[in-house]
Design a protein around this motif. Sequence first.
Motif, PDB file in Angstrom:
ATOM      1  N   ALA A  55       0.804  -1.229   0.000  1.00 31.80           N
ATOM      2  CA  ALA A  55       0.000   0.000   0.000  1.00 31.80           C
ATOM      3  C   ALA A  55       0.832   1.272   0.000  1.00 31.80           C
ATOM      4  N   HIS A  56       2.173   1.147   0.138  1.00 31.65           N
ATOM      5  CA  HIS A  56       2.963   2.384   0.270  1.00 31.65           C
ATOM      6  C   HIS A  56       4.437   2.087  -0.004  1.00 31.65           C
ATOM      7  N   ARG A 114       0.681   0.436  -4.421  1.00 25.39           N
ATOM      8  CA  ARG A 114       0.534   1.887  -4.547  1.00 25.39           C
ATOM      9  C   ARG A 114       1.918   2.504  -4.444  1.00 25.39           C
ATOM     10  N   GLN A 145      -0.892   1.357  -8.732  1.00 19.68           N
ATOM     11  CA  GLN A 145      -1.493   2.682  -8.556  1.00 19.68           C
ATOM     12  C   GLN A 145      -0.354   3.675  -8.386  1.00 19.68           C
ATOM     13  N   CYS A 147       0.664   7.383  -7.132  1.00 18.66           N
ATOM     14  CA  CYS A 147       0.250   8.539  -6.338  1.00 18.66           C
ATOM     15  C   CYS A 147       1.199   9.697  -6.623  1.00 18.66           C
ATOM     16  N   ASP A 204      -3.743  10.433  -0.103  1.00 23.44           N
ATOM     17  CA  ASP A 204      -2.870   9.632   0.762  1.00 23.44           C
ATOM     18  C   ASP A 204      -1.843  10.583   1.386  1.00 23.44           C
ATOM     19  N   MET A 353      -6.733   0.396  -0.590  1.00 25.48           N
ATOM     20  CA  MET A 353      -6.527   0.752  -2.010  1.00 25.48           C
ATOM     21  C   MET A 353      -7.790   0.560  -2.842  1.00 25.48           C
TER      22      MET A 353
END
Length: 414
Positions: A55-56, A114, A145, A147, A204, A353
């Motif tokens: 996710a990061h 992400r 994804q 960002c 985010d 997400m």
Amino acid sequence: MIDLLLRACRLSDREGLADVGIAGGRIVAIGAVEGSAREIVEVSGRLVTPGLVEAHIHPDKALLMDRVAAPVETVADAIRVTGEAKRRFTAEDIRARTRRVLDLAVAAGTTAMRAHVEVDPIVGLAGMEAVLPLRREYAPALDLQVCAFAQEGILQSHGTEALLRQALRMGADLVGGVPYNDTDAVKHIEIVFSLAQEFGVDADFHVDFFDEPDHLHIREIAKQTVRAGWQGRVAVGHLSELAALPPPEQDAVISDIVAAGIGVICLPATDLYLMGRRDQVNVRRGLTPIRRLLAAGVPVALATNNVRNPFTPVGTADLAHMAFVAAVAAHMGTPDQMRELVATLTTHPARIMRLRDYGLAVGCRADLVVWGCEQPEDIVAALPPRVLVVKNGRVTIEHEQRVRERWRQPPGRP
Ligand SMILES: [Zn+2]
């Protein structure tokens, strides 16, 4: 017709073994699946989970340790030292390092990610140009994804808001802010939300990344999330300040987080590395209170954040390592807690997400990992190999491991 049949899988939510039948990129049967299939894999009782969800992560500034030597003591140092290295980034350089990170993640069983990609007057849109085309290139292995992330601030870094807008026009999937690294945190958060609303994308934030609860911008983010009607569409990373509050105050902030439907992403490698630097005795860990957040029903993801750069000098983009670290750092060592940690690499980040049709059930997309173990807690405890990875119903990774214990042979024999 079944495209891929995984025979004799161990699933965490049922007794015994089950076959998993896949067709058209989706799971179409779980149980005793009869009949033929284009490809049959004998899983032989190994554990099968949904694919790992990162996710990061910052692939654009990963793998820099061969070009930065300055010592880093604080978050501000890491931002400054990386910012200097960033002046020499080119789109080709960013893309090459990003590919190396994505390859590592895919081989480790990550099927969705992400990526935070920096957009500012230093690097301009080179990161976007480098990474956006990789969504398509890696689509057979990974949902990516992107960002558009304002690491250098928005107000203190003139031109960044226009660059973020340009990045979103280029097709960035969401927008990311860092209110602690700007001259006016409230305005910074307002700009991020106005961009999120203008483009209809999620937001985010890197937030409250300090030892003492001196900022608590999470409160403002929760307020603006509700004001914008963006519940369920906002994530925050780090949130280490929350751990410094007395428990009743933690609970008050957590209830704001729940009401705003915000997901929390703990970045244990970076947080352990950069927090507690001023502590001479009893050096604190600097992790957000994972157990308290989970108990309140907050989706909590563990994520890699950085791979071998001034923020985190180690890393392999293997998410299982984050659960291994969190089990000891966050005191989550019972089998039930370790199963919860597996959820922080799978179902929780998938929810943060907003991945559609994620999971191990009929109708879900066939994004799966076959592990070299039988129990979910073994993922956390023993970092088993990813024997097989499946993305959209296709086998993407096969892992073979061979160790020859030659010491057992009599001496003299080759
Ligand atoms: Zn980050």
